[in-house]
Design an enzyme around this catalytic site. Structure first.
Site, mmCIF file in Angstrom:
data_model
loop_
_atom_site.group_PDB
_atom_site.id
_atom_site.type_symbol
_atom_site.label_atom_id
_atom_site.label_comp_id
_atom_site.label_asym_id
_atom_site.label_seq_id
_atom_site.Cartn_x
_atom_site.Cartn_y
_atom_site.Cartn_z
ATOM 1 N N LYS A 22 2.175 -3.332 6.411
ATOM 2 C CA LYS A 22 2.799 -3.854 7.643
ATOM 3 C C LYS A 22 3.581 -2.751 8.344
ATOM 4 O O LYS A 22 3.452 -2.544 9.547
ATOM 5 C CB LYS A 22 3.746 -5.011 7.297
ATOM 6 C CG LYS A 22 4.632 -5.434 8.463
ATOM 7 C CD LYS A 22 5.570 -6.554 8.101
ATOM 8 C CE LYS A 22 6.868 -6.122 7.489
ATOM 9 N NZ LYS A 22 7.897 -5.630 8.431
ATOM 10 N N ASN A 23 4.400 -2.032 7.583
ATOM 11 C CA ASN A 23 5.297 -1.061 8.219
ATOM 12 C C ASN A 23 4.572 0.184 8.705
ATOM 13 O O ASN A 23 5.150 1.027 9.390
ATOM 14 C CB ASN A 23 6.430 -0.678 7.255
ATOM 15 C CG ASN A 23 7.448 -1.795 7.132
ATOM 16 O OD1 ASN A 23 7.355 -2.798 7.834
ATOM 17 N ND2 ASN A 23 8.403 -1.625 6.237
ATOM 18 N N CYS A 117 19.957 -8.677 12.662
ATOM 19 C CA CYS A 117 19.186 -9.665 11.913
ATOM 20 C C CYS A 117 19.960 -9.976 10.650
ATOM 21 O O CYS A 117 21.037 -9.428 10.434
ATOM 22 C CB CYS A 117 17.791 -9.148 11.613
ATOM 23 S SG CYS A 117 17.807 -7.690 10.592
ATOM 24 N N ARG A 122 21.743 -3.284 12.482
ATOM 25 C CA ARG A 122 20.552 -2.508 12.830
ATOM 26 C C ARG A 122 20.543 -1.952 14.265
ATOM 27 O O ARG A 122 19.729 -2.374 15.101
ATOM 28 C CB ARG A 122 19.283 -3.326 12.551
ATOM 29 C CG ARG A 122 19.195 -3.726 11.109
ATOM 30 C CD ARG A 122 17.947 -4.479 10.792
ATOM 31 N NE ARG A 122 16.787 -3.628 10.546
ATOM 32 C CZ ARG A 122 15.643 -4.085 10.069
ATOM 33 N NH1 ARG A 122 15.499 -5.347 9.805
ATOM 34 N NH2 ARG A 122 14.643 -3.261 9.862
ATOM 35 N N ASP A 307 13.469 -2.119 0.499
ATOM 36 C CA ASP A 307 12.554 -3.258 0.585
ATOM 37 C C ASP A 307 12.089 -3.761 -0.790
ATOM 38 O O ASP A 307 11.361 -4.753 -0.864
ATOM 39 C CB ASP A 307 11.329 -2.903 1.444
ATOM 40 C CG ASP A 307 11.666 -2.849 2.926
ATOM 41 O OD1 ASP A 307 12.775 -3.272 3.303
ATOM 42 O OD2 ASP A 307 10.824 -2.373 3.713
ATOM 43 N N ARG A 399 5.810 -13.119 7.532
ATOM 44 C CA ARG A 399 5.890 -11.914 8.365
ATOM 45 C C ARG A 399 5.412 -10.682 7.595
ATOM 46 O O ARG A 399 5.046 -9.671 8.201
ATOM 47 C CB ARG A 399 7.329 -11.680 8.834
ATOM 48 C CG ARG A 399 7.806 -12.711 9.837
ATOM 49 C CD ARG A 399 9.174 -12.335 10.375
ATOM 50 N NE ARG A 399 9.261 -10.904 10.534
ATOM 51 C CZ ARG A 399 10.314 -10.161 10.198
ATOM 52 N NH1 ARG A 399 11.375 -10.711 9.698
ATOM 53 N NH2 ARG A 399 10.293 -8.862 10.385
HETATM 54 C C1 UD1 Z 1 12.295 0.187 8.524
HETATM 55 C C2 UD1 Z 1 11.404 -0.854 7.894
HETATM 56 C C3 UD1 Z 1 12.197 -1.760 6.971
HETATM 57 C C4 UD1 Z 1 12.948 -0.921 5.943
HETATM 58 C C5 UD1 Z 1 13.768 0.154 6.623
HETATM 59 C C6 UD1 Z 1 14.424 1.118 5.638
HETATM 60 C C7 UD1 Z 1 9.684 -1.195 9.563
HETATM 61 C C8 UD1 Z 1 9.081 -2.100 10.585
HETATM 62 N N1 UD1 Z 1 10.794 -1.636 8.960
HETATM 63 O O1 UD1 Z 1 13.271 -0.505 9.318
HETATM 64 O O2 UD1 Z 1 11.278 -2.633 6.309
HETATM 65 O O3 UD1 Z 1 13.825 -1.769 5.217
HETATM 66 O O4 UD1 Z 1 12.933 0.953 7.498
HETATM 67 O O5 UD1 Z 1 13.474 1.692 4.806
HETATM 68 O O6 UD1 Z 1 9.160 -0.140 9.263
HETATM 69 N N2 UD1 Z 1 20.294 3.133 12.008
HETATM 70 C C9 UD1 Z 1 21.259 3.543 12.882
HETATM 71 N N3 UD1 Z 1 20.880 3.889 14.159
HETATM 72 C C10 UD1 Z 1 19.587 3.848 14.573
HETATM 73 C C11 UD1 Z 1 18.594 3.444 13.665
HETATM 74 C C12 UD1 Z 1 18.975 3.098 12.374
HETATM 75 O O7 UD1 Z 1 22.442 3.575 12.545
HETATM 76 O O8 UD1 Z 1 19.324 4.167 15.743
HETATM 77 C C13 UD1 Z 1 20.668 2.753 10.611
HETATM 78 C C14 UD1 Z 1 20.337 1.294 10.295
HETATM 79 O O9 UD1 Z 1 21.355 0.416 10.720
HETATM 80 C C15 UD1 Z 1 20.211 1.341 8.790
HETATM 81 C C16 UD1 Z 1 19.610 2.744 8.540
HETATM 82 O O10 UD1 Z 1 19.859 3.487 9.726
HETATM 83 O O11 UD1 Z 1 21.471 1.277 8.183
HETATM 84 C C17 UD1 Z 1 18.141 2.749 8.266
HETATM 85 O O12 UD1 Z 1 17.463 1.991 9.254
HETATM 86 P P1 UD1 Z 1 15.969 2.347 9.690
HETATM 87 O O13 UD1 Z 1 15.402 3.320 8.724
HETATM 88 O O14 UD1 Z 1 15.971 2.711 11.121
HETATM 89 O O15 UD1 Z 1 15.248 0.944 9.493
HETATM 90 P P2 UD1 Z 1 14.113 0.312 10.401
HETATM 91 O O16 UD1 Z 1 13.260 1.368 10.994
HETATM 92 O O17 UD1 Z 1 14.722 -0.697 11.309
#
Ligand code: UD1
Length: 420
Positions: A22-23, A117, A122, A307, A399
């Site tokens: 999925k990711n 969420c 996030r 995850d 999902r």
């Molecule tokens: C993706 C995965 C999710 C997984 C996560 C971490 C997908 C669709 N989802 O989520 O399943 O749990 O990676 O491996 O691929 N953050 C910031 N600022 C930003 C972006 C992120 O502070 O602009 C923080 C987030 O709040 C979190 C951390 O960085 O604490 C990691 O988040 P991120 O790696 O971005 O997760 P996702 O890409 O949303």
């Protein structure tokens, strides 16, 4: 609303086929917007989030042809819309991933601001800061992020202060069509990012350093069509291995990539399980053994994936001994704890750590799913528990897990979907 009814206590036993990731599928679908010619994608999983992303591409003007054998053609030649509406974004945060491709190809994008969420706030600030460094003007208006880059994006040196999977993907996709060189430092190294980068290169992008924390991208003028197969889902793989281990069963997971989940396999071995693997399969034999409690601390790849944290918590609930499960990526991701305690588990939360003391048995109960991976952990707890468990709000699980009840039935589980 659909629920899963589980009668626990049967050790899982058998073979299953792992679906496409999925990711990985979500950013790869978003990246197809960069290309003015058709791309053929194989091994896409049948999941709600994938359908939502395909709907979003359609809404942006791409032509979609869903073929047989999990293959889909995306032709974004006539894509002409640059607005990702609230109705779609609110159902899937990953919709933000169309921002980089739209901005790179059309010089503008408007994406509804994704909310928080269940697992945390996030933010997307690092995505936006990166686009700004590449010359985009960003504003927030009416709940939408508006980005504009008159004359196109320019390559830049970008250091991301937090390792972010989505941020790395969005900036990588933007950089492939930017003028000049972009260097992304402290980039996430997850296998799904490697998969995305390979897909981009298959379309003619010039990305070096794939799999490392420094990605170096030479912008090109245009991409070309290609054919690409999405990698197997490493989290689905890990979830079924843990389910078999927790129920005292044996399993062979096929069509997977054993090299994508070293940290998870190491923890299963530490918990006392025997594992074997080949090119595209992994098998686990529990011999009916009770697991040993294992400490977990989540971290970006190659560390232990957030995850898989909830599923290992389920394993620890019935293990011998006690262990600390520490979540470092998301602030509210120990939410399954309360539901597991209602099934007889002994888990105490201290800040971002859960201290899990193994009990001899869990007992079935009605429980509520709150996010995707927490739901999977409750299904595992239900498979282990004596008696009947009903997992409510399983739209979360749909999902991310393709045909979960069919796959578990194939392994001998007593599980079925009920609708009220
Ligand atoms: C993706 C995965 C999710 C997984 C996560 C971490 C997908 C669709 N989802 O989520 O399943 O749990 O990676 O491996 O691929 N953050 C910031 N600022 C930003 C972006 C992120 O502070 O602009 C923080 C987030 O709040 C979190 C951390 O960085 O604490 C990691 O988040 P991120 O790696 O971005 O997760 P996702 O890409 O949303």
């Amino acid at each position: 609303m659909d629920k899963l009814l589980i009668r626990g206590g049967t050790p899982l036993d058998g073979d299953i086929r792992i679906s496409g990731s999925k990711n990985s599928a979500l950013p790869i679908l978003a990246a197809s917007l960069l290309c003015p010619a058709p791309v053929q994608l194989h091994n896409l999983p049948h999941l709600h989030d994938v359908t939502t992303m395909i709907d979003l591409l359609g809404c942006l003007g791409a032509d979609i042809t869903v073929g047989h054998n999990l293959s889909t053609e995306i032709d974004a030649a006539n894509a002409n819309q640059t607005i990702a509406p609230y109705e779609l974004v609110k159902t899937m945060r990953a919709s933000i991933l169309v921002m980089g491709p739209l901005l790179a190809r059309f010089g503008q994008a408007e994406v509804s601001f994704p909310g928080g969420c269940a697992i945390g706030s996030r933010p997307v600030d690092l995505h936006l800061r990166g686009f700004e460094a590449m010359g985009a003007d960003i504003s927030i208006e009416g709940g939408y992020i508006k980005a504009r880059a008159e004359g196109g994006l320019r390559g830049a040196n970008i250091f991301m202060e937090t390792v972010t999977v989505g941020g790395t993907e969005n900036l990588l996709m933007a950089a492939v069509l930017a003028q000049g060189e972009t260097v992304l430092e402290n980039a996430a190294m997850e296998p799904e990012i490697v998969d995305l980068a390979r897909f981009l290169n298959a379309m003619g992008a010039k990305i070096e350093g794939i799999g490392s924390a420094t990605l170096r991208i030479q912008g090109v003028n245009e991409l070309h069509g290609c054919e690409y197969s999405v990698m197997p889902d490493r989290i689905e793989t890990g979830t079924y291995l843990v389910a078999a281990a927790a129920t005292g069963g044996s399993i062979k997971v096929k069509h997977t990539d054993p090299n994508s989940l070293d940290a998870v396999l190491a923890k299963l071995r530490e918990s006392g399980f025997e594992l074997q693997s080949g090119d595209d399969w992994i098998s686990l034999q529990s011999g009916g053994r009770r697991p040993k409690a294992v400490g977990i601390k989540t971290a970006p790849f190659p560390g232990f994936p957030t995850d898989m944290q909830a599923q290992f918590m389920a394993l620890n609930t019935i293990a011998s001994g006690s262990a600390r499960v520490t979540e470092t990526i998301f602030e509210n991701r120990l939410i399954q704890t309360h539901e597991m305690n209602r099934m007889g588990a002994n888990i105490v939360i201290e800040g971002n750590t859960a201290i899990v003391t193994g009990v001899e048995k869990l007992t079935g109960a009605p429980v509520m799913a709150s996010d995707l991976r927490a739901s999977a952990s409750l299904v595992i707890a239900g498979l282990v528990a004596q008696g009947e468990t009903i997992v409510d709000r399983i739209y979360h699980i749909d999902r991310g897990y393709e045909c979960i009840e069919e796959k578990l039935q194939q392994l001998g589980a007593d599980i079925r979907r009920i609708t009220d």
